[in-house]
Design a protein around this motif. Sequence first.
Motif, PDB file in Angstrom:
ATOM      1  N   GLN A  45      -5.603   0.478  -1.493  1.00 26.64           N
ATOM      2  CA  GLN A  45      -4.263   0.404  -0.906  1.00 26.64           C
ATOM      3  C   GLN A  45      -3.787  -1.044  -0.928  1.00 26.64           C
ATOM      4  O   GLN A  45      -4.537  -1.961  -0.613  1.00 26.64           O
ATOM      5  N   PHE A  46      -2.532  -1.209  -1.318  1.00 25.59           N
ATOM      6  CA  PHE A  46      -1.883  -2.514  -1.329  1.00 25.59           C
ATOM      7  C   PHE A  46      -0.726  -2.472  -0.346  1.00 25.59           C
ATOM      8  O   PHE A  46      -0.144  -1.418  -0.102  1.00 25.59           O
ATOM      9  N   LYS A  47      -0.372  -3.609   0.186  1.00 22.68           N
ATOM     10  CA  LYS A  47       0.868  -3.733   0.947  1.00 22.68           C
ATOM     11  C   LYS A  47       1.697  -4.759   0.186  1.00 22.68           C
ATOM     12  O   LYS A  47       1.365  -5.935   0.140  1.00 22.68           O
ATOM     13  N   TYR A  48       2.757  -4.280  -0.441  1.00 23.67           N
ATOM     14  CA  TYR A  48       3.582  -5.107  -1.317  1.00 23.67           C
ATOM     15  C   TYR A  48       5.023  -5.063  -0.824  1.00 23.67           C
ATOM     16  O   TYR A  48       5.635  -3.998  -0.786  1.00 23.67           O
ATOM     17  N   LYS A  49       5.547  -6.196  -0.408  1.00 21.70           N
ATOM     18  CA  LYS A  49       6.908  -6.306   0.123  1.00 21.70           C
ATOM     19  C   LYS A  49       7.144  -5.295   1.245  1.00 21.70           C
ATOM     20  O   LYS A  49       8.174  -4.624   1.294  1.00 21.70           O
ATOM     21  N   GLY A  50       6.149  -5.163   2.127  1.00 17.97           N
ATOM     22  CA  GLY A  50       6.267  -4.282   3.278  1.00 17.97           C
ATOM     23  C   GLY A  50       6.044  -2.811   2.993  1.00 17.97           C
ATOM     24  O   GLY A  50       6.152  -1.978   3.880  1.00 17.97           O
ATOM     25  N   VAL A  51       5.714  -2.462   1.750  1.00 16.95           N
ATOM     26  CA  VAL A  51       5.521  -1.065   1.361  1.00 16.95           C
ATOM     27  C   VAL A  51       4.054  -0.837   1.002  1.00 16.95           C
ATOM     28  O   VAL A  51       3.461  -1.623   0.261  1.00 16.95           O
ATOM     29  N   LYS A  52       3.478   0.244   1.543  1.00 18.75           N
ATOM     30  CA  LYS A  52       2.109   0.610   1.174  1.00 18.75           C
ATOM     31  C   LYS A  52       2.134   1.296  -0.178  1.00 18.75           C
ATOM     32  O   LYS A  52       2.911   2.229  -0.408  1.00 18.75           O
ATOM     33  N   VAL A  53       1.292   0.819  -1.083  1.00 17.04           N
ATOM     34  CA  VAL A  53       1.148   1.400  -2.416  1.00 17.04           C
ATOM     35  C   VAL A  53      -0.309   1.793  -2.551  1.00 17.04           C
ATOM     36  O   VAL A  53      -1.198   0.950  -2.415  1.00 17.04           O
ATOM     37  N   GLU A  54      -0.557   3.084  -2.793  1.00 17.76           N
ATOM     38  CA  GLU A  54      -1.934   3.562  -2.925  1.00 17.76           C
ATOM     39  C   GLU A  54      -2.176   4.055  -4.341  1.00 17.76           C
ATOM     40  O   GLU A  54      -1.345   4.765  -4.905  1.00 17.76           O
ATOM     41  N   MET A  55      -3.307   3.642  -4.885  1.00 19.40           N
ATOM     42  CA  MET A  55      -3.717   4.084  -6.215  1.00 19.40           C
ATOM     43  C   MET A  55      -5.100   4.674  -6.092  1.00 19.40           C
ATOM     44  O   MET A  55      -6.001   4.053  -5.543  1.00 19.40           O
ATOM     45  N   GLY A  56      -5.232   5.910  -6.599  1.00 21.92           N
ATOM     46  CA  GLY A  56      -6.512   6.575  -6.472  1.00 21.92           C
ATOM     47  C   GLY A  56      -7.035   7.107  -7.784  1.00 21.92           C
ATOM     48  O   GLY A  56      -6.297   7.263  -8.754  1.00 21.92           O
TER      49      GLY A  56
END
Length: 104
Positions: free
Chosen positions: A27-38
């Motif tokens: 999980q990343f937090k990029y510009k206030g948005v959670k981005v999940e890659m699985g």
Amino acid sequence: MVQAGQEFVSKTAAHRQEEGWDLTYVQFKYKGVKVEMGNADDVRIFDVGDQAWIKLNIDLSRYKKVRLLGLDLPLMLRGDWIRYKSMLLRPVDVEDISAIHEEA
């Protein structure tokens, strides 16, 4: 992707069984948005309707390309995303489904 977004990692890449999910993801937090890659292999989710863990069959031929951190990445289609969120039905899923319907 993990290397490109290292400074934005909020959950390190690992296998987790939590909150209705059983999969390996980062999980990343990029510009206030959670981005999940699985990893799409052997993903299971908890279907609240059936009260059972089920294999989530992800059709990898169905996606939209997005550009993030200089990389072209596949993004799950809106309808597929709503389908699995509807199986989980956690409070966050209900909020997500509502938000995506408002956006459409």
